[in-house]
Design a protein around this motif. Structure first.
Motif, PDB file in Angstrom:
ATOM      1  N   ALA A  93       0.892  -1.270  -0.036  1.00  0.00           N
ATOM      2  CA  ALA A  93       0.078   0.113   0.007  1.00  0.00           C
ATOM      3  C   ALA A  93       0.759   1.233   0.032  1.00  0.00           C
ATOM      4  O   ALA A  93       1.977   1.166   0.535  1.00  0.00           O
ATOM      5  CB  ALA A  93      -0.967   0.024   1.281  1.00  0.00           C
ATOM      6  N   ASP A  94       0.450   2.375  -0.407  1.00  0.00           N
ATOM      7  CA  ASP A  94       1.065   3.643  -0.894  1.00  0.00           C
ATOM      8  C   ASP A  94       1.176   4.376   0.456  1.00  0.00           C
ATOM      9  O   ASP A  94       0.158   4.219   1.184  1.00  0.00           O
ATOM     10  CB  ASP A  94       0.485   4.489  -1.898  1.00  0.00           C
ATOM     11  CG  ASP A  94       1.378   5.346  -2.680  1.00  0.00           C
ATOM     12  OD1 ASP A  94       2.555   5.338  -2.494  1.00  0.00           O
ATOM     13  OD2 ASP A  94       0.946   6.424  -2.931  1.00  0.00           O
ATOM     14  N   VAL A  95       2.263   5.027   0.657  1.00  0.00           N
ATOM     15  CA  VAL A  95       2.300   6.087   1.640  1.00  0.00           C
ATOM     16  C   VAL A  95       2.923   7.109   1.054  1.00  0.00           C
ATOM     17  O   VAL A  95       3.517   7.064   0.308  1.00  0.00           O
ATOM     18  CB  VAL A  95       3.213   5.713   2.815  1.00  0.00           C
ATOM     19  CG1 VAL A  95       2.602   4.398   3.482  1.00  0.00           C
ATOM     20  CG2 VAL A  95       4.539   5.100   2.377  1.00  0.00           C
ATOM     21  N   THR A  96       2.744   8.611   1.791  1.00  0.00           N
ATOM     22  CA  THR A  96       3.069   9.682   0.979  1.00  0.00           C
ATOM     23  C   THR A  96       3.980  10.561   1.856  1.00  0.00           C
ATOM     24  O   THR A  96       4.072  10.337   3.124  1.00  0.00           O
ATOM     25  CB  THR A  96       1.996  10.565   0.567  1.00  0.00           C
ATOM     26  OG1 THR A  96       1.262  11.106   1.548  1.00  0.00           O
ATOM     27  CG2 THR A  96       0.991   9.835  -0.536  1.00  0.00           C
ATOM     28  N   PRO A  97       5.011  11.285   1.330  1.00  0.00           N
ATOM     29  CA  PRO A  97       5.754  12.170   2.053  1.00  0.00           C
ATOM     30  C   PRO A  97       4.935  13.003   3.199  1.00  0.00           C
ATOM     31  O   PRO A  97       5.256  13.300   4.227  1.00  0.00           O
ATOM     32  CB  PRO A  97       6.387  12.862   1.166  1.00  0.00           C
ATOM     33  CG  PRO A  97       6.577  12.198   0.257  1.00  0.00           C
ATOM     34  CD  PRO A  97       5.215  11.463   0.066  1.00  0.00           C
ATOM     35  N   GLU A  98       3.791  13.808   2.707  1.00  0.00           N
ATOM     36  CA  GLU A  98       2.869  14.535   3.351  1.00  0.00           C
ATOM     37  C   GLU A  98       2.192  13.613   4.528  1.00  0.00           C
ATOM     38  O   GLU A  98       2.136  14.286   5.699  1.00  0.00           O
ATOM     39  CB  GLU A  98       1.534  14.839   2.658  1.00  0.00           C
ATOM     40  CG  GLU A  98       2.092  15.764   1.437  1.00  0.00           C
ATOM     41  CD  GLU A  98       2.805  15.145   0.149  1.00  0.00           C
ATOM     42  OE1 GLU A  98       3.587  15.979  -0.420  1.00  0.00           O
ATOM     43  OE2 GLU A  98       2.642  13.915   0.113  1.00  0.00           O
ATOM     44  N   GLU A  99       1.985  12.165   4.480  1.00  0.00           N
ATOM     45  CA  GLU A  99       1.504  11.439   5.483  1.00  0.00           C
ATOM     46  C   GLU A  99       2.751  11.404   6.659  1.00  0.00           C
ATOM     47  O   GLU A  99       2.323  11.543   7.839  1.00  0.00           O
ATOM     48  CB  GLU A  99       1.178  10.029   5.018  1.00  0.00           C
ATOM     49  CG  GLU A  99      -0.168  10.274   4.371  1.00  0.00           C
ATOM     50  CD  GLU A  99      -0.355   8.631   3.814  1.00  0.00           C
ATOM     51  OE1 GLU A  99      -1.622   8.234   4.358  1.00  0.00           O
ATOM     52  OE2 GLU A  99       0.268   7.948   3.277  1.00  0.00           O
ATOM     53  N   VAL A 100       4.051  11.045   6.056  1.00  0.00           N
ATOM     54  CA  VAL A 100       4.938  11.039   7.186  1.00  0.00           C
ATOM     55  C   VAL A 100       4.973  12.232   7.921  1.00  0.00           C
ATOM     56  O   VAL A 100       5.275  12.201   9.220  1.00  0.00           O
ATOM     57  CB  VAL A 100       6.063  10.658   6.356  1.00  0.00           C
ATOM     58  CG1 VAL A 100       7.324  10.671   7.338  1.00  0.00           C
ATOM     59  CG2 VAL A 100       6.171   9.264   5.797  1.00  0.00           C
ATOM     60  N   GLY A 101       4.920  13.492   7.251  1.00  0.00           N
ATOM     61  CA  GLY A 101       5.248  14.740   8.067  1.00  0.00           C
ATOM     62  C   GLY A 101       3.943  14.923   9.074  1.00  0.00           C
ATOM     63  O   GLY A 101       3.981  15.506   9.843  1.00  0.00           O
ATOM     64  N   ALA A 102       2.718  14.501   8.529  1.00  0.00           N
ATOM     65  CA  ALA A 102       1.634  14.838   9.447  1.00  0.00           C
ATOM     66  C   ALA A 102       1.343  13.669  10.423  1.00  0.00           C
ATOM     67  O   ALA A 102       0.694  14.213  11.508  1.00  0.00           O
ATOM     68  CB  ALA A 102       0.391  14.714   8.577  1.00  0.00           C
ATOM     69  N   LEU A 103       1.878  12.556  10.501  1.00  0.00           N
ATOM     70  CA  LEU A 103       1.431  11.649  11.513  1.00  0.00           C
ATOM     71  C   LEU A 103       2.796  11.343  12.238  1.00  0.00           C
ATOM     72  O   LEU A 103       3.661  11.721  12.186  1.00  0.00           O
ATOM     73  CB  LEU A 103       1.137  10.185  10.833  1.00  0.00           C
ATOM     74  CG  LEU A 103      -0.040  10.403   9.757  1.00  0.00           C
ATOM     75  CD1 LEU A 103       0.067   8.867   8.920  1.00  0.00           C
ATOM     76  CD2 LEU A 103      -1.430  10.355  10.456  1.00  0.00           C
ATOM     77  N   GLU A 104       2.276  10.717  13.512  1.00  0.00           N
ATOM     78  CA  GLU A 104       3.539  10.416  14.462  1.00  0.00           C
ATOM     79  C   GLU A 104       4.372   9.401  13.711  1.00  0.00           C
ATOM     80  O   GLU A 104       5.531   9.393  14.035  1.00  0.00           O
ATOM     81  CB  GLU A 104       2.637   9.587  15.725  1.00  0.00           C
ATOM     82  CG  GLU A 104       1.770  10.612  16.661  1.00  0.00           C
ATOM     83  CD  GLU A 104       2.949  11.599  17.397  1.00  0.00           C
ATOM     84  OE1 GLU A 104       4.005  11.279  17.632  1.00  0.00           O
ATOM     85  OE2 GLU A 104       2.421  12.624  17.515  1.00  0.00           O
ATOM     86  N   ARG A 105       3.729   8.289  13.072  1.00  0.00           N
ATOM     87  CA  ARG A 105       4.709   7.443  12.491  1.00  0.00           C
ATOM     88  C   ARG A 105       3.898   6.603  11.180  1.00  0.00           C
ATOM     89  O   ARG A 105       2.834   6.523  11.346  1.00  0.00           O
ATOM     90  CB  ARG A 105       4.974   6.221  13.689  1.00  0.00           C
ATOM     91  CG  ARG A 105       5.538   4.915  13.161  1.00  0.00           C
ATOM     92  CD  ARG A 105       7.098   5.179  13.258  1.00  0.00           C
ATOM     93  NE  ARG A 105       7.666   6.031  14.833  1.00  0.00           N
ATOM     94  CZ  ARG A 105       7.840   5.428  15.693  1.00  0.00           C
ATOM     95  NH1 ARG A 105       7.677   4.248  15.962  1.00  0.00           N
ATOM     96  NH2 ARG A 105       8.261   6.223  16.672  1.00  0.00           N
ATOM     97  N   VAL A 106       4.752   6.324  10.279  1.00  0.00           N
ATOM     98  CA  VAL A 106       4.283   5.449   9.100  1.00  0.00           C
ATOM     99  C   VAL A 106       5.144   4.232   9.223  1.00  0.00           C
ATOM    100  O   VAL A 106       6.509   4.147   9.331  1.00  0.00           O
ATOM    101  CB  VAL A 106       4.418   6.131   7.810  1.00  0.00           C
ATOM    102  CG1 VAL A 106       4.121   5.284   6.719  1.00  0.00           C
ATOM    103  CG2 VAL A 106       3.240   7.532   7.828  1.00  0.00           C
ATOM    104  N   CYS A 107       4.588   3.103   9.281  1.00  0.00           N
ATOM    105  CA  CYS A 107       5.431   1.719   9.178  1.00  0.00           C
ATOM    106  C   CYS A 107       5.129   1.225   7.854  1.00  0.00           C
ATOM    107  O   CYS A 107       3.844   1.171   7.535  1.00  0.00           O
ATOM    108  CB  CYS A 107       4.835   0.803  10.225  1.00  0.00           C
ATOM    109  SG  CYS A 107       5.175   1.651  11.889  1.00  0.00           S
ATOM    110  N   VAL A 108       6.121   0.879   7.101  1.00  0.00           N
ATOM    111  CA  VAL A 108       6.066  -0.096   5.827  1.00  0.00           C
ATOM    112  C   VAL A 108       6.631  -1.404   6.214  1.00  0.00           C
ATOM    113  O   VAL A 108       7.708  -1.581   6.527  1.00  0.00           O
ATOM    114  CB  VAL A 108       6.716   0.648   4.647  1.00  0.00           C
ATOM    115  CG1 VAL A 108       6.572  -0.085   3.575  1.00  0.00           C
ATOM    116  CG2 VAL A 108       6.171   2.297   4.675  1.00  0.00           C
ATOM    117  N   LEU A 109       5.690  -2.366   6.112  1.00  0.00           N
ATOM    118  CA  LEU A 109       6.024  -3.730   6.334  1.00  0.00           C
ATOM    119  C   LEU A 109       6.281  -4.339   4.872  1.00  0.00           C
ATOM    120  O   LEU A 109       5.009  -4.292   4.351  1.00  0.00           O
ATOM    121  CB  LEU A 109       5.179  -4.606   7.423  1.00  0.00           C
ATOM    122  CG  LEU A 109       5.223  -4.105   8.820  1.00  0.00           C
ATOM    123  CD1 LEU A 109       4.329  -2.816   9.102  1.00  0.00           C
ATOM    124  CD2 LEU A 109       4.552  -5.138   9.477  1.00  0.00           C
TER     125      LEU A 109
END
Length: 151
Positions: A93-109
């Protein structure tokens, strides 16, 4: 500003690592969205989470069902409808740089034994790095989790 943590799975199945990470997120008081690219695979993951050990139970639900906004952990193919501060990307599933900046954490498994999953994770790492997002790469190749790289 948050960080993206990439988990290169080579020894444990996705469900085990995801359960461990979800437990840590719950301990931190975070609401989580587990984002997958395929609803069928998410439904299978949902079932495995329900059948886990009682002492490791993680309250969760699928998107598109009643009370999805109330779920501490929401399995979804789209945006989080539960106020998540953490997104865990599974099955490419896709993640964006904006999400990384806005959230506490993004994990990519991602499955290190699947060439396609490796390719997707490498592209995600490069895109986040090129955008200036904070990212860490973790590997379990040695038998325990070790940080191998950081942007």
């Amino acid at each position: 500003m948050g960080s993206a943590y990439f988990y290169h799975l080579t020894r444990r199945p996705l469900e085990d690592t995801l359960t461990m990470l979800l437990g840590k997120a719950m301990q931190a008081g975070w609401r989580v969205a587990v984002r997958g690219a395929d609803l069928g695979r998410l439904a299978a993951l949902d079932e495995k989470l329900w059948l886990g050990a009682e002492e490791e139970f993680l309250p969760h639900g699928m998107s598109g069902t009643d009370h999805e906004a109330d779920q501490p952990i929401l399995l979804t193919t789209g945006p989080a409808a539960n106020g998540a501060v953490c997104v865990m990307s599974v099955f490419g599933a896709d993640v964006t740089p904006e999400e990384v900046g806005a959230l506490e954490r993004v994990c990519v498994l991602f499955d290190g034994n699947d060439p396609e999953a490796l390719d997707v994770a490498r592209k995600q790492w490069k895109a986040l790095k090129d955008a200036g997002a904070s990212a860490q790469y973790w590997s379990e190749e040695s038998g325990r989790w070790e940080k191998k790289a950081e942007t």
